[in-house]
Design an enzyme around this catalytic site. Structure first.
Site, PDB file in Angstrom:
ATOM      1  CG  HIS A  17     -28.245  52.333 -50.559  1.00 51.22           C
ATOM      2  ND1 HIS A  17     -28.487  51.246 -51.596  1.00 51.22           N
ATOM      3  CD2 HIS A  17     -29.424  52.339 -50.008  1.00 51.22           C
ATOM      4  CE1 HIS A  17     -29.585  50.676 -51.576  1.00 51.22           C
ATOM      5  NE2 HIS A  17     -30.350  51.510 -50.817  1.00 51.22           N
ATOM      6  CB  CYS A  36     -34.463  53.922 -53.218  1.00 51.38           C
ATOM      7  SG  CYS A  36     -35.459  52.465 -52.235  1.00 51.38           S
ATOM      8  CG  HIS A  42     -33.129  54.222 -47.971  1.00 51.38           C
ATOM      9  ND1 HIS A  42     -32.572  55.092 -49.186  1.00 51.38           N
ATOM     10  CD2 HIS A  42     -33.132  52.926 -48.269  1.00 51.38           C
ATOM     11  CE1 HIS A  42     -32.450  53.969 -50.190  1.00 51.38           C
ATOM     12  NE2 HIS A  42     -32.877  52.808 -49.634  1.00 51.38           N
ATOM     13  CG  HIS A  44     -31.680  48.727 -47.389  1.00 52.31           C
ATOM     14  ND1 HIS A  44     -32.853  48.159 -47.398  1.00 52.31           N
ATOM     15  CD2 HIS A  44     -31.269  49.456 -48.306  1.00 52.31           C
ATOM     16  CE1 HIS A  44     -33.545  48.918 -48.259  1.00 52.31           C
ATOM     17  NE2 HIS A  44     -32.409  49.680 -48.783  1.00 52.31           N
ATOM     18  CG  ASP A  82     -21.400  46.655 -40.068  1.00 49.15           C
ATOM     19  OD1 ASP A  82     -22.757  46.604 -40.383  1.00 49.15           O
ATOM     20  OD2 ASP A  82     -21.078  46.300 -38.889  1.00 49.15           O
ATOM     21  CG  HIS A  83     -22.963  50.406 -38.495  1.00 53.05           C
ATOM     22  ND1 HIS A  83     -22.778  48.828 -38.337  1.00 53.05           N
ATOM     23  CD2 HIS A  83     -23.881  50.597 -37.711  1.00 53.05           C
ATOM     24  CE1 HIS A  83     -23.751  48.665 -37.500  1.00 53.05           C
ATOM     25  NE2 HIS A  83     -24.506  49.721 -37.114  1.00 53.05           N
ATOM     26  CD  GLU A 127     -32.166  46.984 -51.378  1.00 51.82           C
ATOM     27  OE1 GLU A 127     -30.989  47.955 -51.438  1.00 51.82           O
ATOM     28  OE2 GLU A 127     -33.300  46.882 -51.928  1.00 51.82           O
TER      29      GLU A 127
END
Length: 137
Positions: A17, A36, A42, A44, A82-83, A127
Site C-alpha cells: 500500500h 509510507c 511498500h 506488510h 492477499d498479495h 501491521e
C-alpha cells in the site's frame, strides 16, 4: 451470569500500500506519512485476529465452528487482499487511505455482513509486530 465466550481465529496476509491523502499536498503527505508515502508503495505481513463472541450452542458445544469462521475469513478477506496492492487492486481502497485503521474497519464491515447478528465481532490487525489496531474498541 453471562454465558458468552470469545472465540479467536488468527489468519495472515501480505499486501502492499501507499499512505496518501488527496486532501494534503505532496509535501504534507511526505511529512505526515514519511516512508509510507513513497510513490512505489511498500508492503506488510499482516496478522489478523478475528474475535467472535457469543453463547455456546448446547448441541455442538461451539460458539461458532472455527472451520467455518476460517473459511469465511479466507473467502471474503484473504482472497480479496492477499498479495494485492491495496491502493490499485481493490475497490475498497480506491478512495480510502489504506491505513491499518481503515483496513481493520473494512475487514470488520466485510465479516459483519457474513456473520449472524447474534455474534459480537472484533478485529485486531497487526501491521507490524509492534503496531496494531483494534476495531471496534
Amino acid at each position: 451470569m453471562n454465558n458468552k465466550i470469545a472465540v479467536f481465529r488468527k489468519e495472515h496476509f501480505n499486501a502492499a500500500h501507499r499512505l496518501h491523502s488527496n486532501k494534503l499536498s505532496d509535501e504534507q503527505n511526505a511529512v505526515t506519512f514519511g516512508k509510507c508515502n513513497y510513490s512505489n508503495y511498500h508492503g506488510h505481513n499482516y496478522d489478523l485476529t478475528v474475535r467472535v463472541i457469543g453463547e455456546i450452542d448446547p448441541i455442538t458445544g461451539y460458539v461458532i465452528d472455527t472451520k467455518i469462521l476460517s473459511q469465511l475469513i479466507k473467502d471474503h478477506v484473504i482472497e480479496k487482499f492477499d498479495h494485492k496492492n491495496l491502493n490499485l487492486d481493490t475497490k475498497e481502497f480506491k478512495n480510502l487511505n489504506p491505513t491499518a485503521e481503515n483496513i481493520a474497519m473494512v475487514i470488520y464491515t466485510i465479516l459483519r455482513e457474513q456473520l449472524d447478528n447474534r455474534y459480537e465481532l472484533k478485529i485486531i490487525l497487526y501491521e507490524t509486530e509492534r503496531n496494531y489496531v483494534e476495531y471496534p474498541c
